[in-house]
Design a protein around this motif. Structure first.
Motif, PDB file in Angstrom:
ATOM      1  N   ALA A   1     -73.039 -60.763-120.570  1.00 20.89           N
ATOM      2  CA  ALA A   1     -73.631 -62.017-121.061  1.00 20.89           C
ATOM      3  C   ALA A   1     -74.028 -61.883-122.533  1.00 20.89           C
ATOM      4  O   ALA A   1     -73.708 -62.759-123.350  1.00 20.89           O
ATOM      5  CB  ALA A   1     -74.848 -62.394-120.210  1.00 20.89           C
TER       6      ALA A   1
ATOM      7  N   GLN B   1     -74.948 -64.820-124.900  1.00 20.74           N
ATOM      8  CA  GLN B   1     -75.954 -65.354-123.963  1.00 20.74           C
ATOM      9  C   GLN B   1     -77.068 -64.312-123.890  1.00 20.74           C
ATOM     10  O   GLN B   1     -77.052 -63.424-123.045  1.00 20.74           O
ATOM     11  CB  GLN B   1     -75.314 -65.616-122.603  1.00 20.74           C
ATOM     12  CG  GLN B   1     -74.157 -66.586-122.687  1.00 20.74           C
ATOM     13  CD  GLN B   1     -73.257 -66.540-121.459  1.00 20.74           C
ATOM     14  OE1 GLN B   1     -73.594 -66.003-120.424  1.00 20.74           O
ATOM     15  NE2 GLN B   1     -72.074 -67.120-121.589  1.00 20.74           N
ATOM     16  N   ASN B   2     -78.033 -64.409-124.796  1.00 19.39           N
ATOM     17  CA  ASN B   2     -79.003 -63.342-125.009  1.00 19.39           C
ATOM     18  C   ASN B   2     -80.192 -63.342-124.064  1.00 19.39           C
ATOM     19  O   ASN B   2     -81.025 -62.441-124.122  1.00 19.39           O
ATOM     20  CB  ASN B   2     -79.489 -63.374-126.459  1.00 19.39           C
ATOM     21  CG  ASN B   2     -78.352 -63.070-127.409  1.00 19.39           C
ATOM     22  OD1 ASN B   2     -77.594 -62.117-127.196  1.00 19.39           O
ATOM     23  ND2 ASN B   2     -78.199 -63.873-128.439  1.00 19.39           N
ATOM     24  N   THR B   3     -80.299 -64.349-123.216  1.00 17.51           N
ATOM     25  CA  THR B   3     -81.354 -64.378-122.210  1.00 17.51           C
ATOM     26  C   THR B   3     -80.757 -64.833-120.881  1.00 17.51           C
ATOM     27  O   THR B   3     -79.686 -65.450-120.840  1.00 17.51           O
ATOM     28  CB  THR B   3     -82.509 -65.336-122.588  1.00 17.51           C
ATOM     29  OG1 THR B   3     -82.038 -66.681-122.517  1.00 17.51           O
ATOM     30  CG2 THR B   3     -83.071 -65.034-123.975  1.00 17.51           C
TER      31      THR B   3
ATOM     32  N   GLU C   1     -79.980 -68.444-120.812  1.00 16.31           N
ATOM     33  CA  GLU C   1     -78.826 -68.885-121.600  1.00 16.31           C
ATOM     34  C   GLU C   1     -77.498 -68.579-120.918  1.00 16.31           C
ATOM     35  O   GLU C   1     -76.455 -69.045-121.375  1.00 16.31           O
ATOM     36  CB  GLU C   1     -78.834 -68.194-122.976  1.00 16.31           C
ATOM     37  CG  GLU C   1     -79.953 -68.619-123.884  1.00 16.31           C
ATOM     38  CD  GLU C   1     -79.976 -67.824-125.189  1.00 16.31           C
ATOM     39  OE1 GLU C   1     -79.128 -66.922-125.378  1.00 16.31           O
ATOM     40  OE2 GLU C   1     -80.867 -68.087-126.005  1.00 16.31           O
ATOM     41  N   MET C   2     -77.532 -67.804-119.846  1.00 10.98           N
ATOM     42  CA  MET C   2     -76.282 -67.423-119.171  1.00 10.98           C
ATOM     43  C   MET C   2     -75.570 -68.636-118.613  1.00 10.98           C
ATOM     44  O   MET C   2     -76.207 -69.609-118.206  1.00 10.98           O
ATOM     45  CB  MET C   2     -76.563 -66.463-118.008  1.00 10.98           C
ATOM     46  CG  MET C   2     -76.814 -65.043-118.404  1.00 10.98           C
ATOM     47  SD  MET C   2     -77.026 -63.978-116.945  1.00 10.98           S
ATOM     48  CE  MET C   2     -75.314 -63.728-116.455  1.00 10.98           C
ATOM     49  N   GLU C   3     -74.256 -68.545-118.560  1.00 13.35           N
ATOM     50  CA  GLU C   3     -73.445 -69.555-117.889  1.00 13.35           C
ATOM     51  C   GLU C   3     -73.938 -69.612-116.441  1.00 13.35           C
ATOM     52  O   GLU C   3     -74.230 -68.591-115.829  1.00 13.35           O
ATOM     53  CB  GLU C   3     -71.971 -69.128-117.981  1.00 13.35           C
ATOM     54  CG  GLU C   3     -70.985 -70.089-117.391  1.00 13.35           C
ATOM     55  CD  GLU C   3     -70.753 -69.863-115.913  1.00 13.35           C
ATOM     56  OE1 GLU C   3     -70.599 -70.873-115.198  1.00 13.35           O
ATOM     57  OE2 GLU C   3     -70.740 -68.712-115.470  1.00 13.35           O
TER      58      GLU C   3
END
Length: 160
Positions: free
Chosen positions: A126, A131-133, A136-138
């Protein structure tokens, strides 16, 4: 690693709320000064803090799906006698409920070694894609990561 999970809504939605039948205090409070979740009674907050530290120290696997494949094989070992076998088609497991596959496979995963490797690999992937948190991930990947973390917590609580 702490930044990946701090003040995470997904951690509550995909993990602790689903486990409220075990620990009813599912809402998490972040301590900005200590950079960890405030440990509360009847909560997984302490276990989550410990897991974050473990994940931070876990070596990133080359391919996190390898760890999940081992869990799927554990699932197959347990359920083959009932005619319930997951088959790998390409890179995916053909199974009605992948979450259940991870959970059931986790019963043979000593110290949740492969679940932890899978979580670490998914987190690094990620981050690699910006996607740093956790929040924020898909969504699909966040849901599976939530399954993995919930299974780690479930199995650890079950082992007490």
């Amino acid at each position: 690693m702490k930044n990946f999970f701090d003040w995470s809504d997904n951690l509550e939605i995909y993990v602790t709320k689903r486990l409220q039948h075990i620990m009813p205090n599912w809402e998490l409070m972040w301590d900005e000064e200590q950079k960890k979740y405030i440990e509360e009674e009847d909560s997984f907050s302490g276990e989550i803090n410990t897991l974050i530290e473990i994940l931070k120290k876990t070596e990133v696997p080359d391919y996190y799906h390898d760890s999940e494949d081992i869990l799927a094989e554990y699932y197959n070992e347990s359920f083959r006698k009932y005619g319930q076998v997951a088959n790998k088609v390409g890179n995916r497991w053909d199974v009605a409920d992948y979450s259940s596959l991870l959970e059931q496979g986790g019963f043979k995963d000593i110290d949740q070694e492969f679940l932890i490797e899978a979580a670490r690999g998914r987190i690094e992937t990620a981050i690699k894609f910006g996607q740093n948190t956790f929040d924020e991930m898909e969504q699909g990947h966040a849901y599976i990561l939530g399954d993995i973390i919930a299974n780690i917590l479930y199995h650890r609580e079950n082992d007490k």
